[in-house]
Design a protein around this motif. Structure first.
Motif, PDB file in Angstrom:
ATOM      1  N   ALA A   6       0.909  -1.019  -0.042  1.00 53.67           N
ATOM      2  CA  ALA A   6      -0.208   0.189  -0.074  1.00 53.67           C
ATOM      3  C   ALA A   6       1.197   1.369   0.106  1.00 53.67           C
ATOM      4  O   ALA A   6       0.845   2.275  -0.510  1.00 53.67           O
ATOM      5  CB  ALA A   6      -1.229   0.017   1.043  1.00 53.67           C
TER       6      ALA A   6
ATOM      7  N   SER B 150       3.045   1.908  -3.194  1.00 49.83           N
ATOM      8  CA  SER B 150       2.083   2.039  -4.832  1.00 49.83           C
ATOM      9  C   SER B 150       1.207   3.642  -4.577  1.00 49.83           C
ATOM     10  O   SER B 150       1.763   4.243  -5.377  1.00 49.83           O
ATOM     11  CB  SER B 150       0.996   1.363  -4.835  1.00 49.83           C
ATOM     12  N   ARG B 151       1.396   4.234  -2.945  1.00 48.47           N
ATOM     13  CA  ARG B 151       1.800   5.510  -2.888  1.00 48.47           C
ATOM     14  C   ARG B 151       2.676   6.559  -2.899  1.00 48.47           C
ATOM     15  O   ARG B 151       2.211   7.527  -3.885  1.00 48.47           O
ATOM     16  CB  ARG B 151       0.787   5.393  -1.624  1.00 48.47           C
TER      17      ARG B 151
ATOM     18  N   GLN C  63       2.400   6.434  -6.259  1.00 46.33           N
ATOM     19  CA  GLN C  63       1.377   7.681  -7.492  1.00 46.33           C
ATOM     20  C   GLN C  63       1.528   9.403  -7.100  1.00 46.33           C
ATOM     21  O   GLN C  63       1.826  10.144  -8.338  1.00 46.33           O
ATOM     22  CB  GLN C  63       0.165   6.874  -6.193  1.00 46.33           C
TER      23      GLN C  63
ATOM     24  N   GLU D 260       3.626   9.559 -10.370  1.00 43.12           N
ATOM     25  CA  GLU D 260       3.036   9.562 -10.999  1.00 43.12           C
ATOM     26  C   GLU D 260       2.729  11.202 -10.957  1.00 43.12           C
ATOM     27  O   GLU D 260       2.424  12.100 -12.535  1.00 43.12           O
ATOM     28  CB  GLU D 260       2.225   9.245 -11.022  1.00 43.12           C
ATOM     29  N   ARG D 261       2.050  11.578 -10.750  1.00 46.74           N
ATOM     30  CA  ARG D 261       0.880  13.539 -10.305  1.00 46.74           C
ATOM     31  C   ARG D 261       2.215  14.077 -10.599  1.00 46.74           C
ATOM     32  O   ARG D 261       3.356  14.812 -10.743  1.00 46.74           O
ATOM     33  CB  ARG D 261       1.384  13.098  -8.768  1.00 46.74           C
TER      34      ARG D 261
ATOM     35  N   CYS E 150      -1.076  18.937 -10.030  1.00 49.85           N
ATOM     36  CA  CYS E 150      -2.336  18.888  -8.690  1.00 49.85           C
ATOM     37  C   CYS E 150      -3.568  18.608  -9.871  1.00 49.85           C
ATOM     38  O   CYS E 150      -3.964  18.936 -11.256  1.00 49.85           O
ATOM     39  CB  CYS E 150      -3.106  19.714  -8.626  1.00 49.85           C
ATOM     40  N   ALA E 151      -4.520  17.452  -9.525  1.00 47.37           N
ATOM     41  CA  ALA E 151      -4.844  16.216  -9.858  1.00 47.37           C
ATOM     42  C   ALA E 151      -6.211  17.404  -9.155  1.00 47.37           C
ATOM     43  O   ALA E 151      -6.695  18.425  -8.795  1.00 47.37           O
ATOM     44  CB  ALA E 151      -5.570  15.530 -10.019  1.00 47.37           C
ATOM     45  N   GLY E 152      -7.574  17.346 -10.581  1.00 51.28           N
ATOM     46  CA  GLY E 152      -8.873  17.667  -9.625  1.00 51.28           C
ATOM     47  C   GLY E 152      -9.183  19.123 -10.090  1.00 51.28           C
ATOM     48  O   GLY E 152      -8.583  20.198 -10.582  1.00 51.28           O
TER      49      GLY E 152
ATOM     50  N   SER F 283      -3.409   7.846 -15.825  1.00 48.94           N
ATOM     51  CA  SER F 283      -2.856   6.919 -14.495  1.00 48.94           C
ATOM     52  C   SER F 283      -4.587   7.508 -14.095  1.00 48.94           C
ATOM     53  O   SER F 283      -5.136   7.662 -13.933  1.00 48.94           O
ATOM     54  CB  SER F 283      -2.181   8.149 -13.898  1.00 48.94           C
ATOM     55  N   LEU F 284      -4.443   6.568 -12.076  1.00 52.48           N
ATOM     56  CA  LEU F 284      -5.658   6.443 -11.987  1.00 52.48           C
ATOM     57  C   LEU F 284      -6.126   7.709 -11.095  1.00 52.48           C
ATOM     58  O   LEU F 284      -7.546   7.782 -11.072  1.00 52.48           O
ATOM     59  CB  LEU F 284      -5.238   5.774 -10.632  1.00 52.48           C
ATOM     60  N   ALA F 285      -5.196   8.876 -11.217  1.00 53.93           N
ATOM     61  CA  ALA F 285      -4.996   9.668 -10.616  1.00 53.93           C
ATOM     62  C   ALA F 285      -6.037  10.976 -11.003  1.00 53.93           C
ATOM     63  O   ALA F 285      -6.828  11.667 -10.425  1.00 53.93           O
ATOM     64  CB  ALA F 285      -3.682  10.783  -9.808  1.00 53.93           C
TER      65      ALA F 285
ATOM     66  N   GLY G 216      -9.727  11.946 -10.981  1.00 53.11           N
ATOM     67  CA  GLY G 216      -9.950  13.588 -10.700  1.00 53.11           C
ATOM     68  C   GLY G 216     -10.485  14.098  -9.053  1.00 53.11           C
ATOM     69  O   GLY G 216      -9.343  13.354  -8.186  1.00 53.11           O
ATOM     70  N   ASP G 217     -11.255  15.130  -9.207  1.00 50.39           N
ATOM     71  CA  ASP G 217     -11.906  15.084  -8.263  1.00 50.39           C
ATOM     72  C   ASP G 217     -12.323  13.982  -7.184  1.00 50.39           C
ATOM     73  O   ASP G 217     -12.845  13.175  -7.856  1.00 50.39           O
ATOM     74  CB  ASP G 217     -13.058  16.471  -8.211  1.00 50.39           C
TER      75      ASP G 217
ATOM     76  N   SER H  54      -5.554   1.123  -2.599  1.00 51.82           N
ATOM     77  CA  SER H  54      -4.212   2.419  -1.613  1.00 51.82           C
ATOM     78  C   SER H  54      -3.987   3.162  -2.437  1.00 51.82           C
ATOM     79  O   SER H  54      -4.107   4.709  -1.881  1.00 51.82           O
ATOM     80  CB  SER H  54      -3.079   1.923  -0.787  1.00 51.82           C
ATOM     81  N   ARG H  55      -3.803   3.315  -3.464  1.00 46.61           N
ATOM     82  CA  ARG H  55      -3.744   4.102  -4.626  1.00 46.61           C
ATOM     83  C   ARG H  55      -5.389   5.460  -4.642  1.00 46.61           C
ATOM     84  O   ARG H  55      -5.098   6.721  -4.303  1.00 46.61           O
ATOM     85  CB  ARG H  55      -3.213   4.893  -6.008  1.00 46.61           C
ATOM     86  N   ILE H  56      -6.258   4.460  -4.719  1.00 46.03           N
ATOM     87  CA  ILE H  56      -7.604   5.623  -4.523  1.00 46.03           C
ATOM     88  C   ILE H  56      -7.967   6.079  -3.363  1.00 46.03           C
ATOM     89  O   ILE H  56      -7.888   7.074  -2.697  1.00 46.03           O
ATOM     90  CB  ILE H  56      -8.804   4.475  -5.294  1.00 46.03           C
ATOM     91  N   MET H  57      -7.776   4.794  -2.089  1.00 49.26           N
ATOM     92  CA  MET H  57      -7.388   5.472  -0.754  1.00 49.26           C
ATOM     93  C   MET H  57      -6.991   7.322  -0.815  1.00 49.26           C
ATOM     94  O   MET H  57      -7.310   7.546   0.073  1.00 49.26           O
ATOM     95  CB  MET H  57      -7.285   4.782   0.397  1.00 49.26           C
ATOM     96  N   GLN H  58      -6.078   7.210  -1.738  1.00 47.00           N
ATOM     97  CA  GLN H  58      -4.423   7.862  -1.416  1.00 47.00           C
ATOM     98  C   GLN H  58      -5.235   9.815  -2.212  1.00 47.00           C
ATOM     99  O   GLN H  58      -5.311  10.540  -1.689  1.00 47.00           O
ATOM    100  CB  GLN H  58      -3.271   8.331  -1.794  1.00 47.00           C
ATOM    101  N   GLN H  59      -6.230   9.402  -2.702  1.00 46.10           N
ATOM    102  CA  GLN H  59      -6.802  10.155  -3.758  1.00 46.10           C
ATOM    103  C   GLN H  59      -8.439  10.734  -2.742  1.00 46.10           C
ATOM    104  O   GLN H  59      -8.096  12.337  -3.003  1.00 46.10           O
ATOM    105  CB  GLN H  59      -7.028   9.607  -5.161  1.00 46.10           C
TER     106      GLN H  59
ATOM    107  N   GLU I 228      -7.969  11.234   0.190  1.00 50.07           N
ATOM    108  CA  GLU I 228      -7.218  11.075   1.068  1.00 50.07           C
ATOM    109  C   GLU I 228      -6.828  12.565   0.684  1.00 50.07           C
ATOM    110  O   GLU I 228      -6.528  14.647   1.879  1.00 50.07           O
ATOM    111  CB  GLU I 228      -6.000  11.276   2.274  1.00 50.07           C
ATOM    112  N   ARG I 229      -6.297  13.416  -0.155  1.00 53.77           N
ATOM    113  CA  ARG I 229      -5.785  14.783  -0.637  1.00 53.77           C
ATOM    114  C   ARG I 229      -7.031  15.448  -0.523  1.00 53.77           C
ATOM    115  O   ARG I 229      -7.764  15.350  -1.127  1.00 53.77           O
ATOM    116  CB  ARG I 229      -5.384  14.714  -2.162  1.00 53.77           C
TER     117      ARG I 229
ATOM    118  N   CYS J  99      -3.747  20.425  -3.534  1.00 55.86           N
ATOM    119  CA  CYS J  99      -3.237  20.152  -4.519  1.00 55.86           C
ATOM    120  C   CYS J  99      -1.789  19.858  -3.251  1.00 55.86           C
ATOM    121  O   CYS J  99      -1.096  21.288  -2.284  1.00 55.86           O
ATOM    122  CB  CYS J  99      -2.420  20.983  -5.434  1.00 55.86           C
TER     123      CYS J  99
END
Lengths: 251, 251
Positions: A235, A238-239, A242, A245-246, A249-251, B182-184, B188-189, B238-243, B245-246, B249
């Motif tokens: 976990a 992979s974080r 990520q 990779e960024r 800023c996404a979103g 990428s997943l991020a 996006g938001d 875990s990447r989704i979880m990180q998204q 958490e953010r 930016c």
């Protein structure tokens, strides 16, 4: 096995004769025939193609390949792992899993909550752990073997050796339930090499966290959930990937 | 085991008598004595404390607890998993690992590259898989059992059922080597529920990717490295979880 990996000393005049699990894989799983071209890599070297020149399709399996290796492997990983020695069966899995994700170096160290008996495990022998690293490379289509460093005494490691090691990294990250903020926050701008540390089941003791903190390790938390060492390692790894990779800023 | 989990029908007048692996854990690992207070949770219910009222410290182990459960469990996960049935031994590990990370529902479905024999595995029986879910909850100190949905026929699932399922999600994500971005970037938001899909070893076939894409699934790539299903699942989760958490930016 997504690539057949060769040892340097196996290849002679661009030919190699395989008679182990790789030969069996080529015959039984890939169902290759003479003339087929397979994805081949040299351990710690380039990748390329291997043409099946001859093949013994029954036990004992044997495959002769002519190889052409001209393509550079995946770029060198910028993430290293510092791991308190886990249960041997878990260590095997972690070694192949983080190798498949891409890791440059793995420090396996002692910690207060590491069971003493773990240090007698066969997996700590180079011949043993190497096979699990190779499994990870075969999975990920990589050729670079991670460098494994094993330290059975915590104190000399953290006091004498770690200050030197720390200089190689832009980010020194320690997973800890009381950690300050998230991994993303701790890393911030994500350029540069990362060393992340994962403790034993039950966690690091205060003394260890203090020693790491004094030497530049930044604690971070993975949230309220307590994770097993293997889950936590994948976990976190992979974080970190990520974060790299960024772009912006996404979103 | 970071929490002792009870079934609803085991508790009578705030008392429970344990005589299985949980009793053994309390005696042998926690080394509890009469009067000690342990962390207890009710499956799909609250968490709280259990006081050891009596204890049989030798085989057959038995522990009587009086329990007070007044604290709400961890918040309900907003991430669900759609998984092509993997090898049974891998499925067991994935079930407990994603449960420890926090998952609301797991769809286990067929796919072209799923080995037919996997469908005969005992782990697909509720009594079997439930124990692996509970292991994940015991690890993470959670009480909410994920909901498991098993579909052995791909086509009726994707054509008749999936359009309805898809409406529950803000993000529908399909891991695929040819994925766009990428997943991020795909997320996006990051607000709203996520369903992410992980294919079998060897990946989804084109037909499956097409069907998913037609129904709103967005493909994304995890990079050049080919990962095993278990590694990929934890890595994506875990990447989704990180998204999530953010906030705003980093960097």
């Amino acid at each position: 096995m997504n690539i057949i990996l060769l040892e340097k000393n196996e290849v002679s005049q661009d030919h190699v004769l395989l008679d182990d699990h790789r030969a069996k894989h080529i015959v039984k799983v890939l169902k290759s025939q003479v003339g087929d071209v397979l994805r081949i890599g040299m351990l710690d070297g380039d990748v390329g193609e291997g043409r099946v020149e001859s093949l013994q399709p029954k036990f004992p399996f044997a495959v002769e390949l002519s190889v052409t290796l001209t393509v550079s492997p995946l770029s060198s990983p910028v993430i290293d792992l510092l791991l308190a020695l886990p249960r041997p069966i878990m260590l095997k899995r972690i070694l192949s899993q983080v190798t498949s994700l891409g890791v440059g170096r793995i420090y396996i160290i002692n910690a207060n909550r590491v069971e003493k008996s773990f240090w007698e495990a066969g997996i700590l022998e180079p011949d043993e752990y190497r096979s699990h690293l190779i499994q990870g490379l075969e999975q990920a289509v990589d050729t670079r073997l991670p460098d494994i460093q094993i330290r059975q005494r915590f104190r000399p490691f953290i006091e004498d050796e770690f200050p030197q090691i720390a200089r190689d990294y832009e980010h020194l990250l320690l997973a800890h339930p009381d950690g300050k903020g998230s991994l993303a926050k701790s890393m911030g701008d994500a350029a540069g090499r990362v060393l992340y540390a994962v403790g034993p089941e039950g966690g690091w003791v205060d003394f260890e966290v203090e020693k790491f903190s004094q030497r530049g390790m930044q604690t971070f938390s993975m949230g309220e959930r307590i994770l097993k060492v293997d889950t936590a390692t994948i976990a976190i790894h992979s974080r970190i990937m990520q974060q790299f990779e960024r772009n912006g800023c996404a979103g």
